[in-house]
Scaffold this motif. Structure first.
Motif, PDB file in Angstrom:
ATOM      1  N   THR A 159      -3.295  71.718  -7.235  1.00  0.00           N
ATOM      2  CA  THR A 159      -2.156  72.083  -8.074  1.00  0.00           C
ATOM      3  C   THR A 159      -1.238  73.047  -7.314  1.00  0.00           C
ATOM      4  O   THR A 159      -1.431  73.278  -6.118  1.00  0.00           O
ATOM      5  N   THR A 160      -0.239  73.574  -8.014  1.00  0.00           N
ATOM      6  CA  THR A 160       0.649  74.552  -7.371  1.00  0.00           C
ATOM      7  C   THR A 160       0.319  75.939  -7.904  1.00  0.00           C
ATOM      8  O   THR A 160      -0.282  76.075  -8.974  1.00  0.00           O
ATOM      9  N   ALA A 161       0.785  76.976  -7.176  1.00  0.00           N
ATOM     10  CA  ALA A 161       0.513  78.351  -7.597  1.00  0.00           C
ATOM     11  C   ALA A 161       1.096  78.596  -8.981  1.00  0.00           C
ATOM     12  O   ALA A 161       0.452  79.213  -9.840  1.00  0.00           O
ATOM     13  N   ALA A 162       2.306  78.091  -9.225  1.00  0.00           N
ATOM     14  CA  ALA A 162       2.957  78.345 -10.517  1.00  0.00           C
ATOM     15  C   ALA A 162       2.147  77.723 -11.650  1.00  0.00           C
ATOM     16  O   ALA A 162       1.892  78.361 -12.675  1.00  0.00           O
ATOM     17  N   LYS A 179     -15.440  72.472  -8.920  1.00  0.00           N
ATOM     18  CA  LYS A 179     -16.029  73.283  -7.848  1.00  0.00           C
ATOM     19  C   LYS A 179     -14.954  74.007  -7.049  1.00  0.00           C
ATOM     20  O   LYS A 179     -15.158  75.099  -6.559  1.00  0.00           O
ATOM     21  N   HIS A 180     -13.797  73.341  -6.872  1.00  0.00           N
ATOM     22  CA  HIS A 180     -12.736  73.949  -6.052  1.00  0.00           C
ATOM     23  C   HIS A 180     -11.367  73.709  -6.684  1.00  0.00           C
ATOM     24  O   HIS A 180     -11.109  72.611  -7.182  1.00  0.00           O
ATOM     25  N   VAL A 181     -10.514  74.740  -6.599  1.00  0.00           N
ATOM     26  CA  VAL A 181      -9.118  74.545  -6.982  1.00  0.00           C
ATOM     27  C   VAL A 181      -8.272  74.818  -5.736  1.00  0.00           C
ATOM     28  O   VAL A 181      -8.345  75.905  -5.155  1.00  0.00           O
ATOM     29  N   LEU A 182      -7.518  73.807  -5.324  1.00  0.00           N
ATOM     30  CA  LEU A 182      -6.656  73.952  -4.143  1.00  0.00           C
ATOM     31  C   LEU A 182      -5.231  74.202  -4.630  1.00  0.00           C
ATOM     32  O   LEU A 182      -4.732  73.463  -5.489  1.00  0.00           O
ATOM     33  N   VAL A 183      -4.606  75.242  -4.071  1.00  0.00           N
ATOM     34  CA  VAL A 183      -3.315  75.645  -4.601  1.00  0.00           C
ATOM     35  C   VAL A 183      -2.247  75.584  -3.515  1.00  0.00           C
ATOM     36  O   VAL A 183      -2.413  76.134  -2.432  1.00  0.00           O
ATOM     37  N   VAL A 184      -1.147  74.901  -3.846  1.00  0.00           N
ATOM     38  CA  VAL A 184       0.015  74.858  -2.952  1.00  0.00           C
ATOM     39  C   VAL A 184       0.880  76.060  -3.288  1.00  0.00           C
ATOM     40  O   VAL A 184       1.332  76.196  -4.425  1.00  0.00           O
ATOM     41  N   SER A 185       1.046  76.940  -2.310  1.00  0.00           N
ATOM     42  CA  SER A 185       1.720  78.197  -2.628  1.00  0.00           C
ATOM     43  C   SER A 185       2.662  78.593  -1.498  1.00  0.00           C
ATOM     44  O   SER A 185       2.422  78.283  -0.338  1.00  0.00           O
TER      45      SER A 185
END
Ligand code: ATP
Ligand code: MG
Length: 593
Positions: A159-162, A179-185
């Protein structure tokens, strides 16, 4: 009846489908080119056919995806191109990101973001990895996200940071499978409990052999639009790629060198099957607008990006019509060659509007989340009868059936002109393989070798299918069965009407009474004189038994976020009943008409 003769569009290029009858008669699924042949015996993976194949091939340097940034000023379109080679490199890196996190074949990756490059990279990279991908519409609030992530047992969220901060952080505790959240920031500081997407991408090696998947391995999990009730999770397989390929040829008429724009968001099946997969399979350039609907911006994109094939939705077309004729008059569309639409019935007036204003008729087509690909379409190979959704594509056997909901009995209706449920004979490759956690509901969709669609249609003597309504929306008034679309189609033919929705309102005399909700085009006022005029227009065309007895003028109609009118919500509100699942209702804010 007025028809639009084949060849009335632009025939600078010979259509892929020219002889409908003959192609249907000789069609054989095993003879469709195997776009996964390079994977070796039995191998089949959507991302291989869409990306890997071209990243190494002649199309490597060609633009695969052209993103138009969501900038405040739409007068100047800011674009960012990703070539097939670059898409290959980035998706391979993402495959390695997942492998580094020990996420493998069959694990579930949910992707929740706007139409930015990272969405496309993570979906395709995860498919290469053999993981099951579920794209969720980025405007969902925390609750709809939690429900879907939970029933889908997501292992990873991208997902994104926002979005993370505004929505997911609040529900993180509930997402016990994740298990993991990947953030585009854009920020340097990492967000607690998340991993930074770009850092992982930077660190990931570029070489990543594709996971061995077959046609029967699960690929995408798509949630339905929730038009008739709680959204269902439809499970798809990699073998669907054959359908995405052949329908791109026959129903969208994709040709080498096309600039193609599908306006649907990948959070809905159209935005994935035809906004990502099909155009990539054909090696064409896709336009991806990161911004929301804006009438003038859309005309500008069609003109400035030299779009040649455009796939959009009735609701968008009606918003363009509503915005008035002055806007398109400022633009020119000499490159546009083929326009198609899906998602809802396309009223006849909208087909003609395309011809008048854009110079091309709009080709309506029909399919569902469950069917995974276009089933019925108006193609360049035959005349268009405006208001009809066309004929079954080669490889698709459709029939009209009488389906007794009580007993489950099904009888195929052979004679034309009789209303019944649209059914499809099993055998097309993109059929869904289950509703997540709803085995019984899935089973009920089938009878012998037929899939029952839940939509009512009529077939005319020429084999064209006409949408009547969903079985759930059909109105029973004075002993007649009335399909809402028939009434809506006539109402939208009136010059003042932009959009119409029709429901059955319980009535002691009629059983149900036909009630219409109508929005008006700019410049018209909803007063008693217009109401009388509209009622007269409807009675003349439909007869007194079918014409609406009540008409309400409203500013807007409730739509799903994928753009469908939610008649069940209008009905619940009219009757003061509970609104049911409203997770997919679009908020009118943010949509500029
Ligand atoms: P849910 O199943 O959750 O109620 P939904 O059926 O709206 O939602 P989708 O799978 O996105 O979810 O939409 C498929 C439905 O959209 C079809 O069953 C049909 O009712 C409607 N539809 C799609 N294309 C057309 C079309 N060209 N003409 C008429 N109706 C269409
Ligand atoms: Mg449905």
């Amino acid at each position: 009846m007025d028809v639009i003769h084949k060849g009335a569009g632009d025939l600078r290029v010979t259509p892929n489908l020219t002889d409908y009858e003959q192609t249907r008669a000789s069609f054989d699924w095993p003879a469709v080119p195997d776009v996964c042949a390079g994977m070796g015996e039995g191998g089949c993976n959507i991302a291989y056919a869409a990306v890997d194949r071209h990243a190494e091939g002649q199309e490597a340097g060609r633009t695969a995806l052209r993103f138009i940034a969501d900038t405040p000023d739409s007068a100047e379109l800011t674009t960012h191109d990703v070539s097939y080679a670059e898409l290959g490199r980035l998706t391979r890196k993402f495959t390695n990101v997942l492998r580094g996190l020990e996420i493998g074949k069959g694990d579930r990756v949910f992707v929740i973001m706007g139409r930015v490059p990272e969405l496309y990279i993570s979906m395709l990279g995860a498919l290469r990895n053999g993981s099951v991908v579920s794209p969720l519409f980025s405007a969902f609030g925390p609750e709809p996200i939690a429900t879907r992530v939970t029933i889908g047992s997501a292992d990873v969220i991208v997902t994104t940071a926002a979005i993370y901060k505004r929505k997911i952080a609040k529900i993180r505790d509930q997402l016990t499978t994740v298990k993991h959240v990947l953030v585009v920031s854009d920020e340097d500081a990492e967000i607690p409990d998340t991993l930074d997407f770009h850092r992982l991408m930077d660190e990931a090696p570029e070489d990543a052999p594709i996971e061995h998947t077959t046609a029967d391995d699960p690929s995408l999990l798509h949630f339905t639009s929730g038009t008739t009730g709680t959204p269902k999770g439809a499970q798809h397989v990699h073998g669907a790629v054959k359908m995405h390929y052949i329908t791109g040829r026959y129903a969208l008429d994709l040709h080498d060198g096309d600039i193609y724009w599908c306006t649907a968001d990948p959070g809905w099946v159209t935005g994935t099957s035809y906004g990502i997969i099909s155009p990539l399979l054909h090696g064409v350039t896709s336009i991806i607008d990161e911004a929301e609907f804006d009438a003038e911006r859309w005309y500008r994109i069609l003109q400035d990006e030299e779009v040649s094939v455009w796939y959009t939705a009735p609701t968008a077309i009606r918003m363009l019509i509503k915005a008035g004729p002055e806007l398109p008059a400022k633009y020119r569309f000499p490159h546009l060659r083929f326009i198609a639409s899906v998602g809802e019935p396309l009223n006849a007036e909208a087909v003609w509007w395309g011809k008048r204003v854009l110079g091309l008729p709009i080709h309506d087509n029909w399919w569902q989340t469950e069917t995974g690909g276009i089933m019925v379409a108006n193609t360049p190979a035959f005349d268009i009868k405006p208001g009809s959704m066309g004929r079954p594509l080669p490889g698709v056997e459709a029939c009209v059936v009488d389906h007794d909901q009580e007993t489950g009995a099904v009888r195929v209706i052979e004679e034309p002109g009789v209303e019944g449920e649209l059914a499809l004979r099993l055998g097309w490759p993109s059929m869904f393989r289950g509703y997540l956690n709803q085995e019984e509901r899935y089973r009920k969709c089938f009878h012998d070798d037929l899939y029952l669609s839940g939509d009512l249609v009529k077939r005319d003597a020429d084999g064209y299918l006409w949408f009547v309504g969903r079985t759930d929306d059909v109105i029973k008034a004075s002993g007649h069965l009335i399909g809402p679309f028939e009434v809506e189609n006539v109402l939208t033919d009136h010059p003042a009407v932009a959009e119409a929705a029709v429901i059955g309102k319980p009535d002691p005399t009629y059983g149900e009474l036909v009630k219409a909700f109508v929005t008006l085009k700019s410049g018209y006022t909803g007063d008693d004189a217009l109401r009388r005029d509209l009622m007269g227009h409807a009675r003349k065309r439909l007869g007194a038994a079918v014409a609406p007895k009540e008409i309400d003028f409203v500013d807007s109609l409730p739509h799903t976020r994928s753009g469908k009118i939610m008649r069940r919500l209008l009905k619940a509100r009219e009757l003061g009943l509970p609104e049911g699942d409203i997770s997919t209702v679009e908020s009118p804010a943010g949509v500029k008409a």
